[in-house]
Design a protein around this motif. Structure first.
Motif, PDB file in Angstrom:
ATOM      1  N   THR A 103       0.844  -1.197   0.000  1.00  0.00           N
ATOM      2  CA  THR A 103       0.000   0.000   0.000  1.00  0.00           C
ATOM      3  C   THR A 103       0.883   1.252   0.000  1.00  0.00           C
ATOM      4  O   THR A 103       2.080   1.186   0.276  1.00  0.00           O
ATOM      5  CB  THR A 103      -0.903   0.033   1.249  1.00  0.00           C
ATOM      6  N   ARG A 111      -1.436   8.651   0.837  1.00  0.00           N
ATOM      7  CA  ARG A 111      -1.501  10.014   0.304  1.00  0.00           C
ATOM      8  C   ARG A 111      -2.136  10.905   1.365  1.00  0.00           C
ATOM      9  O   ARG A 111      -3.167  10.540   1.934  1.00  0.00           O
ATOM     10  CB  ARG A 111      -2.336  10.069  -0.977  1.00  0.00           C
ATOM     11  N   GLU A 132      -5.138   8.783   2.598  1.00  0.00           N
ATOM     12  CA  GLU A 132      -5.846   7.873   1.709  1.00  0.00           C
ATOM     13  C   GLU A 132      -4.925   6.674   1.452  1.00  0.00           C
ATOM     14  O   GLU A 132      -3.713   6.837   1.275  1.00  0.00           O
ATOM     15  CB  GLU A 132      -6.180   8.549   0.385  1.00  0.00           C
ATOM     16  N   ASP A 139      -3.805   3.701  -0.954  1.00  0.00           N
ATOM     17  CA  ASP A 139      -3.831   3.145  -2.307  1.00  0.00           C
ATOM     18  C   ASP A 139      -3.228   1.756  -2.278  1.00  0.00           C
ATOM     19  O   ASP A 139      -2.270   1.481  -1.546  1.00  0.00           O
ATOM     20  CB  ASP A 139      -3.033   4.021  -3.282  1.00  0.00           C
ATOM     21  N   CYS A 158      -1.560  -2.171  -7.708  1.00  0.00           N
ATOM     22  CA  CYS A 158      -2.401  -2.945  -8.623  1.00  0.00           C
ATOM     23  C   CYS A 158      -1.897  -4.387  -8.674  1.00  0.00           C
ATOM     24  O   CYS A 158      -0.744  -4.645  -9.031  1.00  0.00           O
ATOM     25  CB  CYS A 158      -2.392  -2.335 -10.021  1.00  0.00           C
ATOM     26  N   CYS A 212      -6.356  -0.761 -12.973  1.00  0.00           N
ATOM     27  CA  CYS A 212      -5.940   0.491 -12.331  1.00  0.00           C
ATOM     28  C   CYS A 212      -5.973   1.681 -13.288  1.00  0.00           C
ATOM     29  O   CYS A 212      -5.534   2.774 -12.923  1.00  0.00           O
ATOM     30  CB  CYS A 212      -4.538   0.344 -11.740  1.00  0.00           C
ATOM     31  N   TRP A 229      -1.809   2.026  -9.288  1.00  0.00           N
ATOM     32  CA  TRP A 229      -2.335   1.998  -7.927  1.00  0.00           C
ATOM     33  C   TRP A 229      -3.856   2.105  -7.965  1.00  0.00           C
ATOM     34  O   TRP A 229      -4.426   2.709  -8.870  1.00  0.00           O
ATOM     35  CB  TRP A 229      -1.760   3.145  -7.091  1.00  0.00           C
ATOM     36  N   GLU A 275      -7.261   3.119  -5.522  1.00  0.00           N
ATOM     37  CA  GLU A 275      -7.734   3.712  -4.267  1.00  0.00           C
ATOM     38  C   GLU A 275      -8.496   2.666  -3.471  1.00  0.00           C
ATOM     39  O   GLU A 275      -9.406   2.012  -3.982  1.00  0.00           O
ATOM     40  CB  GLU A 275      -8.629   4.912  -4.564  1.00  0.00           C
ATOM     41  N   TRP A 276      -8.137   2.502  -2.193  1.00  0.00           N
ATOM     42  CA  TRP A 276      -8.697   1.413  -1.398  1.00  0.00           C
ATOM     43  C   TRP A 276      -9.491   1.876  -0.183  1.00  0.00           C
ATOM     44  O   TRP A 276     -10.534   1.325   0.132  1.00  0.00           O
ATOM     45  CB  TRP A 276      -7.556   0.492  -0.963  1.00  0.00           C
TER      46      TRP A 276
END
Length: 379
Positions: free
Chosen positions: A273, A276, A288, A290, A293, A310, A315, A317-318
């Motif tokens: 991961t 951000r 955040e 990410d 991928c 992706c 990456w 967003e998770w």
């Protein structure tokens, strides 16, 4: 002194006569050739090679012969019995092959015919995904926590540092089942006392901190509700999993390691991961999350083209995460000078869509058994 007597009186045993032995052998061979199936061959074996067969009875008579005559008779009978045994084995092999070939034709099953059996059931993939996530954290020593779907406004918002003017408290984001009460009651916590369908599983974190002293390590999967449009990527009811760790010396490094382990367990070894900078009222600092991928492994391309999973970014967003805001700890009765913690949250539905390439969120909620059956009992 006289020498040994080499003369003997011949003993006539009819069953051991060459003609009798040959006749018994020929009769046995003829019966073997005429056996049409394995059942008939079994009877032939008993009649011509069993303990009461002519050749077996003749073999018993060898002992009645004088010693000098036994060798020749034994060779004659043994040769005949050997020919019968070989013939039986060869016929057995032929009839066995014919039997198996006949079964393949006579007992063929048409697998394309419809069946009247009850179909095999399947668990809903969201249920199995939530349990898989819970198992990952239980293996790390965490506990699974649960809370009600209908939640107090104070626990859903105020305890999590979402003030009265926070936009998430408006009708545009929240399903209210009961608005706030009068001013006197509101002032008990300095906030409203309304009742809502929980907009996140974070109230489970607040309930845990109010009733349990650190160290706290919990993961809370469950349903949440927001007034979103129902389309391919949004739903007014969806599923979240949130984690909370409160202990002495907890830092962002512990958070990063936890989420990297979570990602690797869900999507495969090597998937990590990145953070951000972001803002959430209940964490500070916030980020955040990410996900690397898991298709293109961060390269952004597959087979020379932009990765569809992706969208070429490498990456995905998770979810969101951060260090628990000291105000949240204070609201829940935990000393922020002694304890720190981290929290994270991501959608179970989105995680499931990533993991299995599901393009339409609505497939998870419309109850089509053809969709859920594809997942079986385990992910």
């Amino acid at each position: 002194m006289s020498g040994p007597n080499s003369d003997y009186d011949p003993v006539e045993v009819a069953a051991l006569q060459p003609e009798a032995v040959d006749a018994a052998r020929d009769a046995a061979l003829a019966a073997i050739r005429s056996a049409a199936d394995l059942e008939q061959l079994k009877q032939v074996r008993a009649d011509h090679a069993g303990d009461r067969s002519p050749l077996a009875l003749a073999n018993r008579e060898i002992g009645a012969l004088p010693p000098q005559a036994r060798k020749e008779a034994g060779q004659r009978v043994g040769k005949a019995r050997g020919e019968v045994s070989r013939a039986l084995a060869e016929r057995q092999e032929v009839l066995q092959a014919e039997h198996e070939a006949r079964i393949l034709v006579e007992e063929t099953v048409d697998v394309t015919l419809p069946t009247d059996r009850l179909p095999v059931g399947a668990r809903h993939p969201i249920t199995t995904a939530a349990e898989l996530i819970a198992d990952i954290f239980v293996a790390m020593g965490w506990e699974v926590a649960e809370g009600p779907l209908i939640e107090a406004e104070w626990l859903n918002f105020d305890a999590l540092n979402m003030g009265p003017d926070h936009p998430a408290r408006t009708m545009q984001d929240t399903f209210w089942t009961s608005p706030g009460g009068d001013a006197d009651i509101d002032d008990v916590h300095g906030a409203g006392t309304g009742v809502v369908l929980r907009t996140q599983t974070s109230p489970v974190q607040a309930r845990t901190m109010l009733t349990q002293q650190p160290p706290i390590y919990i993961v809370a999967p469950g349903r949440v509700f927001r007034t979103d449009e129902y389309d391919a990527t949004h739903s007014p009811m969806f599923h979240q999993v949130e984690g909370l760790a409160v202990d002495e010396g907890i830092s962002m490094a512990h958070l990063k390691g936890t989420l990297d382990h979570f990602a690797a367990q869900m999507f495969g070894e090597g998937v990590t991961t990145r953070f951000r900078p972001s803002y959430f009222p209940f964490t500070e600092p916030s980020a955040e999350v990410d996900l690397l991928c898991f298709v293109c492994k961060g390269t952004g391309t597959t087979d020379g083209q932009a990765c569809r999973t992706c969208r070429g970014e490498g990456w995905i967003e998770w979810g969101g995460c951060g260090v628990v805001n000291p105000r949240v700890l204070v609201a829940c009765g935990i000393d922020p000078e002694r304890y720190t913690g981290f929290a994270f949250g991501m959608g179970i539905d989105r995680t499931l869509m990533f993991r299995h390439g599901i393009s339409d969120l609505r497939a998870l909620f419309e109850g089509d058994v053809r969709f859920t059956s594809a997942f079986g009992s385990e992910l």
